[in-house]
Design a protein around this motif. Structure first.
Motif, PDB file in Angstrom:
ATOM      1  N   SER A 183     -47.969  18.857 -29.983  1.00 59.77           N
ATOM      2  CA  SER A 183     -47.674  18.592 -31.327  1.00 59.77           C
ATOM      3  C   SER A 183     -48.809  18.874 -32.208  1.00 59.77           C
ATOM      4  N   PRO A 184     -48.523  18.958 -33.499  1.00 60.86           N
ATOM      5  CA  PRO A 184     -49.703  19.429 -34.658  1.00 60.86           C
ATOM      6  C   PRO A 184     -50.961  18.502 -34.251  1.00 60.86           C
ATOM      7  N   GLN A 185     -51.122  17.601 -33.448  1.00 60.15           N
ATOM      8  CA  GLN A 185     -52.522  16.964 -33.298  1.00 60.15           C
ATOM      9  C   GLN A 185     -53.489  17.802 -32.742  1.00 60.15           C
ATOM     10  N   THR A 186     -52.869  19.100 -32.136  1.00 65.67           N
ATOM     11  CA  THR A 186     -54.281  20.103 -31.677  1.00 65.67           C
ATOM     12  C   THR A 186     -54.752  20.742 -32.788  1.00 65.67           C
ATOM     13  N   GLN A 187     -53.886  20.731 -34.161  1.00 65.56           N
ATOM     14  CA  GLN A 187     -54.770  21.692 -35.133  1.00 65.56           C
ATOM     15  C   GLN A 187     -55.699  20.896 -35.609  1.00 65.56           C
ATOM     16  N   GLU A 238     -50.943  24.641 -42.258  1.00 63.99           N
ATOM     17  CA  GLU A 238     -52.046  25.455 -41.615  1.00 63.99           C
ATOM     18  C   GLU A 238     -51.853  26.918 -41.624  1.00 63.99           C
ATOM     19  N   ASP A 239     -50.581  27.335 -41.150  1.00 62.24           N
ATOM     20  CA  ASP A 239     -50.699  28.712 -41.132  1.00 62.24           C
ATOM     21  C   ASP A 239     -50.939  29.618 -42.441  1.00 62.24           C
ATOM     22  N   GLU A 273     -63.511  22.518 -41.896  1.00 62.79           N
ATOM     23  CA  GLU A 273     -62.836  21.661 -41.386  1.00 62.79           C
ATOM     24  C   GLU A 273     -63.661  19.991 -41.575  1.00 62.79           C
ATOM     25  N   LEU A 274     -62.983  18.979 -41.502  1.00 67.47           N
ATOM     26  CA  LEU A 274     -63.434  17.609 -41.711  1.00 67.47           C
ATOM     27  C   LEU A 274     -64.255  17.086 -40.498  1.00 67.47           C
ATOM     28  N   ASP A 275     -65.482  16.623 -40.715  1.00 72.14           N
ATOM     29  CA  ASP A 275     -66.338  15.955 -39.601  1.00 72.14           C
ATOM     30  C   ASP A 275     -66.633  14.463 -39.901  1.00 72.14           C
ATOM     31  N   PHE A 276     -65.638  13.567 -39.280  1.00 71.67           N
ATOM     32  CA  PHE A 276     -65.827  12.245 -39.852  1.00 71.67           C
ATOM     33  C   PHE A 276     -66.709  11.445 -38.901  1.00 71.67           C
TER      34      PHE A 276
END
Ligand code: SF4
Ligand code: SF4
Ligand code: SF4
Length: 172
Positions: free
Chosen positions: A19-23, A33-34, A64-67
């Motif tokens: 699924s898109p969770q790996t993005q 994303e693309d 990217e976000l780093d929570f």
């Protein structure tokens, strides 16, 4: 109506690659994303603009976000700073992602008292269910979670991660 994909994620039923969770988790209101990776010039304007300093330079130089650094407040400073047309309108949903919790890592799921994540969640998406003879366990309500990431750094076990529930339905 509850999205079954979101429920499956919360129960850890979706696998990486399925699924898109790996993005990567990027900024709110981004185009797909693309299209994003095609058009982002990696100028770092968004990174410099974010008052929470949660935008990092990641793989390929893309933001990217780093929570672990903090939460997204949906201030749109990243969108406003971007010189390219990479962000959607403020009136649209910022993103489709929710917090998911590892029952293996979570202290409460292992019968150790902990409620650190509960207080960090402004929408009150995390609740604790009493268990007979055991400590209460947290549950994340996928309908209340807005994907802000505030709970991520509050967890001493790093048991919480943000996961995309689907790709944004826009080509950008
Ligand atoms: S909306 Fe605001 S807090 Fe969220 S990533 Fe963009 S600049 Fe940072
Ligand atoms: S903060 Fe982490 S370890 Fe504590 S209850 Fe929440 S998910 Fe579990
Ligand atoms: S991501 Fe935000 S809204 Fe969702 S559970 Fe964590 S703190 Fe609550």
């Amino acid at each position: 109506m509850v999205d079954l994909n979101r429920r499956a994620l919360l129960k850890g039923r979706l696998r990486p690659g399925s699924s898109p969770q790996t993005q990567p988790i990027r900024m709110p209101w981004l185009i797909a994303e693309d299209a994003f990776t095609d058009r982002c010039t990696r100028c770092q304007a968004c990174q410099q603009a974010c008052p929470e300093q949660i935008i990092i330079r990641a793989d390929g130089g893309y933001p990217e976000l780093d929570f672990q650094r903090g939460e997204c407040t949906f201030c749109r400073a990243c969108a406003d700073s971007c010189p390219e047309p990479l962000f959607r309108d403020a009136g649209e949903a910022p993103w489709q992602q929710i917090a998911s919790m590892s029952e293996t890592l979570c202290l409460a799921h292992n019968n150790v008292m902990c409620r650190s994540c509960e207080d960090s969640c402004e929408p009150q998406a995390i609740s604790f269910r009493p268990q007979a003879g055991r400590v209460a366990r947290p549950l994340i309500d996928p309908d209340l979670c807005n994907g802000c990431g505030a709970c991520v750094s509050s967890c001493p076990q790093q048991a919480i991660t943000l996961t995309k529930t689907s790709e944004v339905p826009y080509g950008g």
